[in-house]
Motif scaffolding. Structure first.
Motif, PDB file in Angstrom:
ATOM      1  N   PRO A   1       0.832  -1.193   0.000  1.00 27.76           N
ATOM      2  CA  PRO A   1       0.000   0.000   0.000  1.00 27.76           C
ATOM      3  C   PRO A   1       0.871   1.248   0.000  1.00 27.76           C
ATOM      4  N   GLY A   2       0.234   2.363  -0.015  1.00 31.20           N
ATOM      5  CA  GLY A   2       0.950   3.623   0.161  1.00 31.20           C
ATOM      6  C   GLY A   2       1.556   4.208  -1.096  1.00 31.20           C
ATOM      7  N   GLY A   3       0.878   4.056  -2.231  1.00 28.59           N
ATOM      8  CA  GLY A   3       1.403   4.625  -3.470  1.00 28.59           C
ATOM      9  C   GLY A   3       1.666   6.117  -3.364  1.00 28.59           C
ATOM     10  N   LYS A   4       0.788   6.822  -2.675  1.00 27.36           N
ATOM     11  CA  LYS A   4       0.959   8.268  -2.546  1.00 27.36           C
ATOM     12  C   LYS A   4       2.180   8.605  -1.698  1.00 27.36           C
ATOM     13  N   ILE A   5       2.430   7.809  -0.669  1.00 29.19           N
ATOM     14  CA  ILE A   5       3.626   8.033   0.160  1.00 29.19           C
ATOM     15  C   ILE A   5       4.878   7.838  -0.677  1.00 29.19           C
ATOM     16  N   TRP A   6       4.907   6.771  -1.473  1.00 27.52           N
ATOM     17  CA  TRP A   6       6.077   6.518  -2.320  1.00 27.52           C
ATOM     18  C   TRP A   6       6.192   7.568  -3.426  1.00 27.52           C
ATOM     19  N   ALA A   7       5.068   8.137  -3.844  1.00 33.35           N
ATOM     20  CA  ALA A   7       5.115   9.240  -4.811  1.00 33.35           C
ATOM     21  C   ALA A   7       5.807  10.454  -4.187  1.00 33.35           C
ATOM     22  N   ILE A   8       5.516  10.717  -2.921  1.00 35.14           N
ATOM     23  CA  ILE A   8       6.173  11.819  -2.209  1.00 35.14           C
ATOM     24  C   ILE A   8       7.666  11.546  -2.101  1.00 35.14           C
ATOM     25  N   VAL A   9       8.027  10.323  -1.740  1.00 34.11           N
ATOM     26  CA  VAL A   9       9.441   9.964  -1.612  1.00 34.11           C
ATOM     27  C   VAL A   9      10.152  10.126  -2.953  1.00 34.11           C
ATOM     28  N   ALA A  10       9.582   9.531  -4.004  1.00 31.47           N
ATOM     29  CA  ALA A  10      10.216   9.592  -5.326  1.00 31.47           C
ATOM     30  C   ALA A  10      10.332  11.030  -5.816  1.00 31.47           C
ATOM     31  N   GLY A  11       9.243  11.787  -5.698  1.00 31.73           N
ATOM     32  CA  GLY A  11       9.271  13.173  -6.147  1.00 31.73           C
ATOM     33  C   GLY A  11      10.261  14.021  -5.369  1.00 31.73           C
ATOM     34  N   THR A  12      10.345  13.790  -4.072  1.00 33.04           N
ATOM     35  CA  THR A  12      11.288  14.534  -3.239  1.00 33.04           C
ATOM     36  C   THR A  12      12.728  14.180  -3.587  1.00 33.04           C
ATOM     37  N   PHE A  13      13.010  12.889  -3.767  1.00 34.40           N
ATOM     38  CA  PHE A  13      14.362  12.475  -4.173  1.00 34.40           C
ATOM     39  C   PHE A  13      14.741  13.143  -5.487  1.00 34.40           C
ATOM     40  N   GLU A  14      13.825  13.149  -6.447  1.00 38.38           N
ATOM     41  CA  GLU A  14      14.126  13.750  -7.752  1.00 38.38           C
ATOM     42  C   GLU A  14      14.305  15.256  -7.639  1.00 38.38           C
ATOM     43  N   LEU A  15      13.396  15.929  -6.944  1.00 43.26           N
ATOM     44  CA  LEU A  15      13.463  17.383  -6.833  1.00 43.26           C
ATOM     45  C   LEU A  15      14.701  17.835  -6.056  1.00 43.26           C
ATOM     46  N   VAL A  16      14.903  17.284  -4.872  1.00 44.29           N
ATOM     47  CA  VAL A  16      16.042  17.691  -4.045  1.00 44.29           C
ATOM     48  C   VAL A  16      17.354  17.251  -4.690  1.00 44.29           C
TER      49      VAL A  16
END
Length: 130
Positions: free
Chosen positions: A48-63
């Motif tokens: 579960p937690g696709g949205k949480i992993w979306a936050i992680v992935a997006g943050t890793f990419e952005l930062v």
């Protein structure tokens, strides 16, 4: 000339990852945003937690993209980008083989090699912070 070459690499890779992160986190540049990215992640089996992993992935990419772009904490930025590309290989592209034409991991591996190479060589002389 070496500094200009390193700056060019950092600009292209850094801006690309800033854009990818913004697509995932904010829906900018035609991206799906958190909800769409989370739903896609769950559709490929990351539950579960696709949205949480979306936050992680997006943050890793952005930062990671920002750090790589400005030449600050290059090992950290390169690690964030490299980890997200390794994850892309393991979760999406790996089963498709090597070549990008078959949605394989060729491009992801090239990006990993670039960011690791820059982490080892350093960002060059044109950086925002020293």
């Amino acid at each position: 000339m070496e500094d200009i070459g390193l700056l060019l690499i950092r600009l292209v890779i850094g801006l690309t990852f800033v854009g990818h992160g913004a697509q995932k986190l904010f829906g900018w540049f035609g991206g799906p945003g958190l909800t769409g990215t989370g739903e896609w992640l769950e559709s490929i089996g990351i539950k579960p937690g696709g949205k949480i992993w979306a936050i992680v992935a997006g943050t890793f990419e952005l930062v990671g993209g920002i750090l790589f772009l400005i030449g600050f904490w290059i090992p950290v930025g390169a690690s964030l980008i490299g980890l997200i590309m390794l994850d892309a290989i393991l979760t999406v592209h790996g089963p498709n083989g090597f070549w990008a034409v078959n949605n394989g991991f060729e491009y992801n591996l090239v990006l990993i090699a670039i960011v690791v190479g820059i982490a080892f060589t350093g960002p060059g002389g044109y950086v925002l912070f020293k």
